[in-house]
Design a protein around this motif. Structure first.
Motif, short mmCIF file in Angstrom:
data_model
loop_
_atom_site.label_atom_id
_atom_site.label_comp_id
_atom_site.label_asym_id
_atom_site.label_seq_id
_atom_site.Cartn_x
_atom_site.Cartn_y
_atom_site.Cartn_z
N ILE A 185 74.83 46.46 47.88
CA ILE A 185 75.12 45.41 46.85
C ILE A 185 74.23 44.43 47.03
O ILE A 185 73.71 43.79 46.05
CB ILE A 185 76.61 45.08 46.53
CG1 ILE A 185 77.44 46.15 46.11
CG2 ILE A 185 76.79 43.77 45.69
CD1 ILE A 185 78.97 46.02 46.34
N ALA A 186 74.36 43.80 48.40
CA ALA A 186 73.09 42.67 48.61
C ALA A 186 71.68 43.15 48.61
O ALA A 186 71.04 42.22 48.95
CB ALA A 186 73.65 42.17 50.02
N GLY A 187 71.41 44.41 48.33
CA GLY A 187 69.90 44.48 48.28
C GLY A 187 69.52 45.64 49.15
O GLY A 187 68.16 45.97 49.29
N LEU A 188 70.07 46.09 50.18
CA LEU A 188 69.63 47.24 50.90
C LEU A 188 69.39 48.44 50.19
O LEU A 188 70.27 48.83 49.41
CB LEU A 188 70.84 47.92 51.97
CG LEU A 188 70.42 48.71 53.08
CD1 LEU A 188 69.07 48.24 53.88
CD2 LEU A 188 71.39 49.11 53.88
N ALA A 189 67.89 49.01 49.98
CA ALA A 189 67.69 50.02 49.10
C ALA A 189 67.97 51.23 49.43
O ALA A 189 67.08 51.97 49.78
CB ALA A 189 66.05 49.62 48.97
N ALA A 190 69.14 51.53 49.25
CA ALA A 190 69.60 52.98 49.56
C ALA A 190 69.37 53.98 48.48
O ALA A 190 69.64 53.63 47.35
CB ALA A 190 71.26 52.89 49.90
N ASP A 191 68.74 55.14 48.59
CA ASP A 191 68.46 55.94 47.77
C ASP A 191 70.04 56.74 47.61
O ASP A 191 70.05 57.12 46.30
CB ASP A 191 67.48 57.02 48.12
CG ASP A 191 65.96 56.23 48.42
OD1 ASP A 191 65.29 56.49 47.45
OD2 ASP A 191 65.88 56.03 49.27
N VAL A 192 70.45 57.05 48.42
CA VAL A 192 72.13 57.63 48.52
C VAL A 192 72.83 56.82 49.32
O VAL A 192 72.66 56.26 50.47
CB VAL A 192 71.95 59.14 48.84
CG1 VAL A 192 70.89 59.75 48.19
CG2 VAL A 192 71.56 59.27 50.40
#
Length: 344
Positions: free
Chosen positions: A83-90
């Motif tokens: 939610i804070a911006g870690l760019a998880a694809d999954v």
């Protein structure tokens, strides 16, 4: 409850709890696509093996090289990072509420994300069990035994770890499913949590507290974590299967906002879909996660004791409701732990 004895001869694998593990890509090989899988604390070893298998499958079927990076920690903390911006694809979690929050707080996934794959988007399950020290000196056989005076129980913090929430709900639900009233369930859970000496942030840290720091008479954790504890830490442990326990469902979702920005939707969806393949299900079973495939489950039948389980939906209505009633700030969990601390 059913007690199972394991004797440990050798330390089979040295496992490192690194926050981010690189994929199984050889040095120098350039990936066409990079995916980040943000996951819960104790799924490290499974995904390490699965990522290698998926990358190989993807290369064979599409000719494209895909590299998968992993991030692990307490499940709620991990969801918060996304939610804070870690760019998880999954995102691959051990309970739906840690994916629901992505819909609620960041519109990162649609509200009906769970309908996109079979089994409510949960390709594997586990059950919550009790691990005790050799010989079970405190005679722990069921949830009620964890509430006895003088028994010390290691459970990760339900505020940050899905593992801890499942323990709380398992104990509560065991009372309801055997005809007890909510106030009796509350009394049991209050006593169990008053017996917890330290609240670790995630399941793997709780394991370390129990097995390495030698704290506690019992560790409550997922069945899938048990063989790892027996392999990694010297010492004999027994697994106690309570008479009734909770079914932990491990849901997965693409993070729509991220994949659409990065252009990785096709690869991310294939990565998750492959979890339901025979190979994906077999790898899960090898890492002691219960597969959804009846065929694969039959192959690994001896590894999984039949156990009476209930789901969160069955006893608590839904994960959203459980989260709201029990784990939100000021909810029942806060109320009982505060009163427990005051009475100590």
């Amino acid at each position: 409850g059913f007690v199972m004895l394991f004797s440990l001869k050798t330390s089979l694998l040295r496992l490192t709890a690194v926050a981010v593990i690189a994929s199984g890509l050889s040095a120098g090989a350039q990936a066409d696509t990079n995916l980040l899988n943000v996951s819960y604390d104790v799924s490290r070893e499974f995904y390490k093996a699965y990522n290698v298998a998926f990358a190989k499958h993807w290369k064979q079927t599409t000719g494209e090289t895909v590299s998968i990076n992993q991030s692990h920690g307490g499940s709620s903390k991990q969801a918060g990072s996304v939610i804070a911006g870690l760019a998880a694809d999954v995102i691959t979690m051990n309970q739906a509420s840690d994916i629901d929050i992505l819909a609620d707080r960041g519109a990162l996934v649609p509200v009906d994300w769970a309908k996109r794959f079979p089994n409510n988007s949960a390709p594997t399950t586990s059950v919550t069990v009790i691990l005790v020290r050799k010989g079970n000196p405190k005679g722990i056989k069921d949830w009620a035994d964890l509430a006895k005076p003088g028994v010390s129980v290691v459970i990760p913090n339900p505020k940050t770890a899905g593992n801890g929430r499942y323990t709380y709900l398992a104990a509560w639900g065991s009372v309801i499913k055997t005809g007890g009233k909510p106030e009796q369930a509350r009394a049991l859970v209050t006593k169990i949590f008053a017996n917890v000496p330290v609240f670790d942030g995630g399941g793997r840290a709780a394991t370390t507290t129990f097995a390495q720091r030698n704290m506690g008479d019992a560790l409550v954790t997922f069945e899938s974590e048990v063989p790892l504890i027996q392999n990694e830490f010297k010492g004999d442990y027994q697994v106690v299967y309570p008479k009734i326990t909770i079914l932990a469902e491990n849901p997965v979702s693409v993070v729509d906002k991220v994949v659409d920005r990065k252009g990785t939707r096709k690869q991310a969806e294939a990565y998750l879909k492959y979890l339901w393949s025979d190979e994906g299900q077999q790898i899960a079973a090898k890492f002691h996660l219960r597969p959804r495939s009846d065929k694969v489950l039959a192959q690994y039948k001896s590894a999984f004791l039949p156990v009476t389980t209930f789901t969160v939906d069955e006893v608590f209505g839904s994960w959203r409701k459980a989260q709201n009633d029990h784990f939100k700030d000021g909810g029942i969990y806060d109320q009982i732990t505060l009163s427990g601390r005051r009475n100590q």
